[in-house]
Design an enzyme around this catalytic site. Sequence first.
Site, PDB file in Angstrom:
ATOM      1  N   ASN A  33       0.981  -1.172   0.155  1.00 40.44           N
ATOM      2  CA  ASN A  33      -0.021   0.026  -0.001  1.00 40.44           C
ATOM      3  C   ASN A  33       1.043   1.205  -0.081  1.00 40.44           C
ATOM      4  O   ASN A  33       1.629   1.384   0.935  1.00 40.44           O
ATOM      5  CB  ASN A  33      -0.974   0.041   1.347  1.00 40.44           C
ATOM      6  CG  ASN A  33      -1.699   1.321   1.316  1.00 40.44           C
ATOM      7  OD1 ASN A  33      -1.872   2.062   0.311  1.00 40.44           O
ATOM      8  ND2 ASN A  33      -2.275   1.402   2.561  1.00 40.44           N
ATOM      9  N   LYS A  54       0.240   4.294  -0.189  1.00 39.80           N
ATOM     10  CA  LYS A  54      -0.594   5.387   0.643  1.00 39.80           C
ATOM     11  C   LYS A  54      -0.341   6.665  -0.619  1.00 39.80           C
ATOM     12  O   LYS A  54      -0.041   6.477  -1.786  1.00 39.80           O
ATOM     13  CB  LYS A  54       0.155   5.518   1.785  1.00 39.80           C
ATOM     14  CG  LYS A  54      -0.082   4.371   2.582  1.00 39.80           C
ATOM     15  CD  LYS A  54       0.232   4.519   4.171  1.00 39.80           C
ATOM     16  CE  LYS A  54       0.081   3.186   4.781  1.00 39.80           C
ATOM     17  NZ  LYS A  54       0.006   3.293   6.400  1.00 39.80           N
ATOM     18  N   HIS A  88      -9.283   1.295   5.086  1.00 39.17           N
ATOM     19  CA  HIS A  88      -7.979   1.309   5.677  1.00 39.17           C
ATOM     20  C   HIS A  88      -8.335   2.440   6.812  1.00 39.17           C
ATOM     21  O   HIS A  88      -9.017   3.392   6.935  1.00 39.17           O
ATOM     22  CB  HIS A  88      -6.953   2.018   4.583  1.00 39.17           C
ATOM     23  CG  HIS A  88      -5.683   2.069   5.217  1.00 39.17           C
ATOM     24  ND1 HIS A  88      -5.173   2.964   6.178  1.00 39.17           N
ATOM     25  CD2 HIS A  88      -4.519   0.974   5.149  1.00 39.17           C
ATOM     26  CE1 HIS A  88      -3.997   2.606   6.473  1.00 39.17           C
ATOM     27  NE2 HIS A  88      -3.465   1.506   6.085  1.00 39.17           N
ATOM     28  N   GLU A 118      -6.484   4.773   7.938  1.00 40.71           N
ATOM     29  CA  GLU A 118      -6.312   6.075   7.661  1.00 40.71           C
ATOM     30  C   GLU A 118      -7.500   6.755   6.932  1.00 40.71           C
ATOM     31  O   GLU A 118      -8.025   7.907   7.346  1.00 40.71           O
ATOM     32  CB  GLU A 118      -5.040   6.401   6.863  1.00 40.71           C
ATOM     33  CG  GLU A 118      -3.915   5.902   7.733  1.00 40.71           C
ATOM     34  CD  GLU A 118      -2.590   5.585   6.774  1.00 40.71           C
ATOM     35  OE1 GLU A 118      -2.784   5.780   5.574  1.00 40.71           O
ATOM     36  OE2 GLU A 118      -1.790   5.236   7.346  1.00 40.71           O
ATOM     37  N   GLU A 161      -4.872  -4.829  10.645  1.00 37.98           N
ATOM     38  CA  GLU A 161      -3.938  -3.590  10.647  1.00 37.98           C
ATOM     39  C   GLU A 161      -4.320  -3.085  12.208  1.00 37.98           C
ATOM     40  O   GLU A 161      -5.139  -2.013  12.315  1.00 37.98           O
ATOM     41  CB  GLU A 161      -3.957  -2.936   9.503  1.00 37.98           C
ATOM     42  CG  GLU A 161      -3.902  -3.288   8.242  1.00 37.98           C
ATOM     43  CD  GLU A 161      -3.099  -2.348   7.366  1.00 37.98           C
ATOM     44  OE1 GLU A 161      -2.120  -2.551   6.818  1.00 37.98           O
ATOM     45  OE2 GLU A 161      -3.850  -1.144   7.299  1.00 37.98           O
ATOM     46  N   GLY A 176       2.883   2.662  10.794  1.00 38.32           N
ATOM     47  CA  GLY A 176       3.968   3.610  10.787  1.00 38.32           C
ATOM     48  C   GLY A 176       4.374   4.176  11.982  1.00 38.32           C
ATOM     49  O   GLY A 176       5.063   5.092  12.008  1.00 38.32           O
ATOM     50  N   SER A 234       3.813  -2.028  10.381  1.00 37.90           N
ATOM     51  CA  SER A 234       5.242  -1.864  10.475  1.00 37.90           C
ATOM     52  C   SER A 234       6.120  -3.362  10.192  1.00 37.90           C
ATOM     53  O   SER A 234       6.665  -3.957  10.988  1.00 37.90           O
ATOM     54  CB  SER A 234       5.571  -1.682  12.010  1.00 37.90           C
ATOM     55  OG  SER A 234       5.357  -0.277  12.208  1.00 37.90           O
TER      56      SER A 234
HETATM   57  P1  13P Z   1       3.220   0.459   7.704  1.00 39.60           P
HETATM   58  O1  13P Z   1       3.882  -0.767   6.982  1.00 39.60           O
HETATM   59  O2  13P Z   1       4.023   1.990   6.920  1.00 39.60           O
HETATM   60  O3  13P Z   1       3.220   0.456   9.118  1.00 39.60           O
HETATM   61  O4  13P Z   1       1.846   0.682   6.953  1.00 39.60           O
HETATM   62  C1  13P Z   1       0.924  -0.415   7.155  1.00 39.60           C
HETATM   63  C2  13P Z   1      -0.119   0.145   6.500  1.00 39.60           C
HETATM   64  O5  13P Z   1      -0.955   0.862   6.875  1.00 39.60           O
HETATM   65  C3  13P Z   1      -0.469  -0.787   5.341  1.00 39.60           C
HETATM   66  O6  13P Z   1      -1.809  -0.567   4.929  1.00 39.60           O
END
Ligand code: 13P
Length: 256
Positions: free
Chosen positions: A10, A12, A97, A99, A169, A175, A214
């Site tokens: 992903n 982002k 997601h 976010e 997640e 992150g 992560s």
């Molecule tokens: P990270 O791997 O950067 O922690 O992000 C995970 C994520 O949100 C994947 O959708």
Amino acid sequence: MARRPLVAGNWKMNGSRDSNASLMHDVVFEARNFPDVDILVCPPAVYIESVGRMLEGSAIQLGAQTLSEQGKPGAFTGEIHGGMLRDVGCTHVIVGHSERRALYGETSNIVAAKFRTAQLCGLVPVLCVGETLEQREANQTEAVLMEQLNAVVSLCGIAAFKTAIIAYEPVWAIGTGRTATPQQAQDAHEFLRAQLAASDAKIASSVRILYGGSVKADNAETLFKCADVDGGLIGGASLKSAEFMAICAAAQMREK
Ligand code: 13P
């Protein structure tokens, strides 16, 4: 039953035409070493079509990061219809997601509507679920996962999970560099699978549940060894070819 591992990137809101080209050059070349792993990349919408061209001739699949819940195209400024994602080569789309839930007001009902629209458009939804740190500390993890999952089961039915993927997640791991322990991941994945199994054991045992938060080259192997972890949804580490490929290698090595 054996579930084929999937490693999904992903991206982002990251990337540029130049950086995408260099990343895909390496990933397409290296991906041939991982014939037992499904690999998916989800670039920002504006780059989907050009990244798709870079993937031609490879087995890497293409996905989007979200879609409109609207069933039909029309006057919805700024939105992208699932049919358009199909038109430019997507096979998958991430929905729900954290976010999008936290920053863009996507409720579980909106996420369920997006999941349904994705399937009606012929896309495989990757449904993200996960609790915040506050919720985990208040022992609400299972209640939160159940609410997020049940919204989709209620709207779309259990059979919808024959052609869907789930990504667990935990928000506190995204992150942050703070990965869930393999046991925490396994517990959540087992719980999600048991929820589905209450309605249909066969579908529950075939659905792939990815872990995200992560995941890096150095922790992927232990996470992927967990019985109910079928791969990863990778954020930051999917933007670095060596890291992303090392994670694919961990999925390839997995023995179950
Ligand atoms: P990270 O791997 O950067 O922690 O992000 C995970 C994520 O949100 C994947 O959708």
